[in-house]
Design an enzyme around this catalytic site. Structure first.
Site, PDB file in Angstrom:
ATOM      1  N   CYS A   1       0.836  -1.208   0.000  1.00  0.00           N
ATOM      2  CA  CYS A   1       0.000   0.000   0.000  1.00  0.00           C
ATOM      3  C   CYS A   1       0.873   1.262   0.000  1.00  0.00           C
ATOM      4  O   CYS A   1       1.553   1.552   0.986  1.00  0.00           O
ATOM      5  CB  CYS A   1      -0.903  -0.042   1.227  1.00  0.00           C
ATOM      6  SG  CYS A   1      -1.768   1.484   1.594  1.00  0.00           S
TER       7      CYS A   1
ATOM      8  N   CYS B   1       0.178   3.737   2.771  1.00  0.00           N
ATOM      9  CA  CYS B   1       0.687   3.196   4.038  1.00  0.00           C
ATOM     10  C   CYS B   1       2.175   3.485   4.171  1.00  0.00           C
ATOM     11  O   CYS B   1       2.648   3.879   5.248  1.00  0.00           O
ATOM     12  CB  CYS B   1       0.453   1.692   4.131  1.00  0.00           C
ATOM     13  SG  CYS B   1      -1.278   1.205   4.099  1.00  0.00           S
TER      14      CYS B   1
END
Length: 143
Positions: free
Chosen positions: A64, A67
Site C-alpha cells: 500500500c 501506508c
C-alpha cells in the site's frame, strides 16, 4: 514478542524497546523517553495494546503506497509524543482477525485507543499536522 531496537533521539544510544510493557521505555544511558513503535500480530495484539498510554494503531500493508507514505510520519509522531503515545503497527494481510476487529476496509486505517477502547478512527494517509491534532485532542480528553 521480540523487543525492537530504537536509537535514543537525545543521545543516540541503541535501546531494546519491548512490544508490551506497562511503563514507558526510557533510554538506558540518558533516561530520556524513547519513541515507542512496535509491530504486532493477531496473536500478541492484546498484549501490545495493554498500556496506560494512548495507542495509535496503524493497520497497513506492505504493498500500500499511502501506508508507506504515512509510515515516516508515524515515526516522527512517536518521537514527538515519546512517553505519551505508543504506535502499534499491524500488517492486515498477515493479521486478518485484527483487520476485521477494527473494521479496516481501507488502508491505512489509524485507530486511537485509550486502554484498549477505540476513541477515534482515521482512514487514509493524513498529514502530520492533522494526526498531531487528533492525538492532542485524545490526550486532552484523557485528562
Amino acid at each position: 514478542m521480540a523487543p525492537q531496537v530504537t536509537a535514543c533521539p537525545a543521545c543516540g544510544t541503541k535501546n531494546r524497546v519491548p512490544v508490551a510493557a506497562k511503563g514507558s521505555p526510557r533510554c538506558a544511558s540518558c533516561k530520556a523517553a524513547l519513541p515507542w513503535v512496535v509491530p504486532a500480530t493477531d496473536a500478541d495484539l492484546t498484549a501490545a495494546l495493554d498500556t496506560g498510554h494512548l495507542v495509535l494503531l496503524d493497520l497497513w500493508a506492505p504493498w500500500c503506497a499511502p501506508c508507506r507514505q504515512v509510515a515516516p510520519v508515524l515515526v516522527s509522531l512517536a518521537q514527538r509524543y515519546a512517553g505519551r503515545v505508543k504506535v502499534v503497527k499491524v500488517d492486515v494481510d498477515q493479521n486478518p482477525r485484527t483487520a476485521a476487529q477494527f473494521d479496516a476496509r481501507s488502508i491505512p486505517t489509524l485507530v486511537l485507543l485509550r486502554r484498549g477502547t477505540a476513541v477515534r478512527t482515521i482512514v487514509g494517509a493524513q498529514p502530520e499536522a492533522v494526526l498531531a491534532r487528533e492525538i492532542d485532542a485524545a490526550l486532552a480528553a484523557a485528562h
